[in-house]
Enzyme design. Structure first.
Site, PDB file in Angstrom:
ATOM      1  N   HIS A 181      59.988  55.233   4.791  1.00  0.00           N
ATOM      2  CA  HIS A 181      60.185  53.782   4.553  1.00  0.00           C
ATOM      3  C   HIS A 181      61.810  53.940   3.848  1.00  0.00           C
ATOM      4  O   HIS A 181      62.174  52.612   3.650  1.00  0.00           O
ATOM      5  CB  HIS A 181      59.126  53.247   3.649  1.00  0.00           C
ATOM      6  CG  HIS A 181      59.125  53.494   2.167  1.00  0.00           C
ATOM      7  ND1 HIS A 181      58.202  54.368   1.705  1.00  0.00           N
ATOM      8  CD2 HIS A 181      60.006  53.669   1.077  1.00  0.00           C
ATOM      9  CE1 HIS A 181      58.237  54.683   0.336  1.00  0.00           C
ATOM     10  NE2 HIS A 181      59.581  54.062   0.055  1.00  0.00           N
ATOM     11  N   ASP A 211      54.264  58.629   6.298  1.00  0.00           N
ATOM     12  CA  ASP A 211      55.541  57.921   5.510  1.00  0.00           C
ATOM     13  C   ASP A 211      56.536  59.279   5.091  1.00  0.00           C
ATOM     14  O   ASP A 211      56.833  59.280   3.859  1.00  0.00           O
ATOM     15  CB  ASP A 211      54.988  57.222   4.129  1.00  0.00           C
ATOM     16  CG  ASP A 211      56.102  56.523   3.619  1.00  0.00           C
ATOM     17  OD1 ASP A 211      57.078  56.218   4.138  1.00  0.00           O
ATOM     18  OD2 ASP A 211      55.942  56.335   2.345  1.00  0.00           O
ATOM     19  N   SER A 324      61.461  57.098  -4.533  1.00  0.00           N
ATOM     20  CA  SER A 324      60.679  57.182  -3.438  1.00  0.00           C
ATOM     21  C   SER A 324      61.660  58.310  -2.652  1.00  0.00           C
ATOM     22  O   SER A 324      62.739  58.196  -2.363  1.00  0.00           O
ATOM     23  CB  SER A 324      60.647  55.886  -2.461  1.00  0.00           C
ATOM     24  OG  SER A 324      59.744  55.186  -3.049  1.00  0.00           O
TER      25      SER A 324
END
Length: 384
Positions: A181, A211, A324
């Site tokens: 992402h 992911d 992230s």
């Protein structure tokens, strides 16, 4: 014949020695000298009797035994002297034994400290890279010093705007692992090392279902690499360190523990999914929150219709927008997870402002064993 008037037994009679005459009383029977015990491990012989003209000994008569028929007996050592000699010997023996024990223990400790294990790329093994020095092992400062050079900041430009995330260097020529992402839909990717040097990166492979994504720097070499550990050995309560670029603050280090295992976390598969009007693209520091779902509730925005669910490590190490794709690290300096989602109280409560978004002790990371099992697929440019 005249009888003697002396009553019987008036004078003592002595036994005859073969000539019919009375003799002196017989000499005492010979008694061998007996050792005198002085305690465990020590025996002292008594000194000989003083010289005597009648019994010989060490006098001018000489002789064997107590009757002077042989050489004189040497005087035995006094008990006190023997004890004084015994103590140093016992002390030296004790010191030698203690030294041997300590020496063996030291060797064991050193062996354990210097045993790095066997490196392997199997799903449960360890992929070697930068490790923590022995002097700093087990400290947050040691982990930060060793691993910070292997964590990068990723800036991705897409039609949705600019987003900031993090990544982990796994090869010296610039292979970097991050979240899908972070780079999904990006038309340009810029990577900044801990030294401040900037590279352009290309996407090698992505796996939206997990992911995960693999990118590679253009023209990089000689980079420090991280060690990928074994997430199957992670236990609740283990200390961990998180390194990333939250809100664009490169190289930020936080610490905490693993607070839970195997959390079912649902995230959007597409980089543009779930970004509603309340979920701004450009946030403070250039980062953006990533919506996720857990326990039937959505956090940090709407995850959209295209989602994926994975088992995650839960940590209370502070994670914020921009973390992230960064690393969750154990105290041996091994990567045990790729940080992927965080809970934001302001967004979860439906607030429209993201300025107060931040960690409240609920962050999630993709287990590193999931990454290791997927590396060949990512390198081949395949994915879901």
């Amino acid at each position: 014949m005249t009888e003697s008037q002396r009553p019987s037994g008036e004078y003592p009679m002595y036994p005859s020695y073969g000539n019919g005459d009375a003799a002196y009383p017989p000499p005492p029977s010979y008694q061998p000298v007996q050792p005198v015990p002085m305690g465990p491990g020590t025996t002292v012989w008594p000194a000989p009797a003083p010289a005597d003209a009648h019994y010989g000994g060490a006098g001018d008569g000489g002789g064997d035994g107590p009757y002077g028929h042989g050489p004189a007996q040497p005087a035995a050592e006094p008990p006190a002297s023997r004890r004084r000699l015994r103590k140093p010997v016992a002390l030296l023996a004790a010191v030698a034994i203690a030294a041997a024990i300590v020496g063996g223990g030291t060797a064991t400790v050193i062996a354990k400290l210097t045993d790095d294990g066997t490196a392997t790329t199997a799903g449960g093994g360890v992929i070697p890279g930068t490790t923590v020095s022995q002097s700093s092992k087990g400290t947050v400062a040691g982990v930060a010093a060793a691993l910070s050079p292997t964590i990068v900041e990723i800036g991705a430009t897409s039609t949705a705007g600019q987003s900031t995330g993090s990544g982990v260097v796994i090869t010296s020529d610039g292979e970097i692992v991050t979240n899908n992402h972070v780079i999904a839909g990006a038309s340009q990717i810029k990577v900044t090392l801990s030294t401040g040097k900037t590279y352009t990166a290309d996407v090698v492979g992505t796996d939206a279902d997990k992911d995960l994504a693999l990118i590679k720097l253009q023209g990089a070499s000689g980079l420090k690499t991280a060690t990928l550990g074994d997430s199957s050995k992670v236990a609740v309560g283990d200390e961990v360190v998180a390194i990333g670029s939250p809100e664009g603050l490169t190289g930020t280090v936080t610490s905490g523990i693993v607070s839970a295992l195997d959390r079912d976390v649902t995230v959007a598969k597409d980089g543009d999914s779930g970004q509603d009007q309340n979920q701004g693209q450009d946030q403070q520091g250039g980062g953006r929150q990533w919506p996720f779902e857990f326990g039937g509730q959505q956090f940090n925005g709407n995850t959209g219709e295209s989602t994926t669910t994975y088992k995650a490590l839960q940590t209370d190490a502070s994670l914020n927008p921009g973390n992230s794709g960064g690393a969750l690290i154990n105290m041996d300096g091994e990567i045990i997870g790729i940080n992927s989602a965080m809970y934001s109280a302001s967004s979860a409560s439906g607030g429209s402002s993201s300025s107060s978004a931040g960690s409240v002790g609920l962050g999630f990371a993709i287990p590193v064993n999931t990454l290791k099992a997927d590396l060949d697929t990512l390198r081949a440019g395949n994915g879901s």
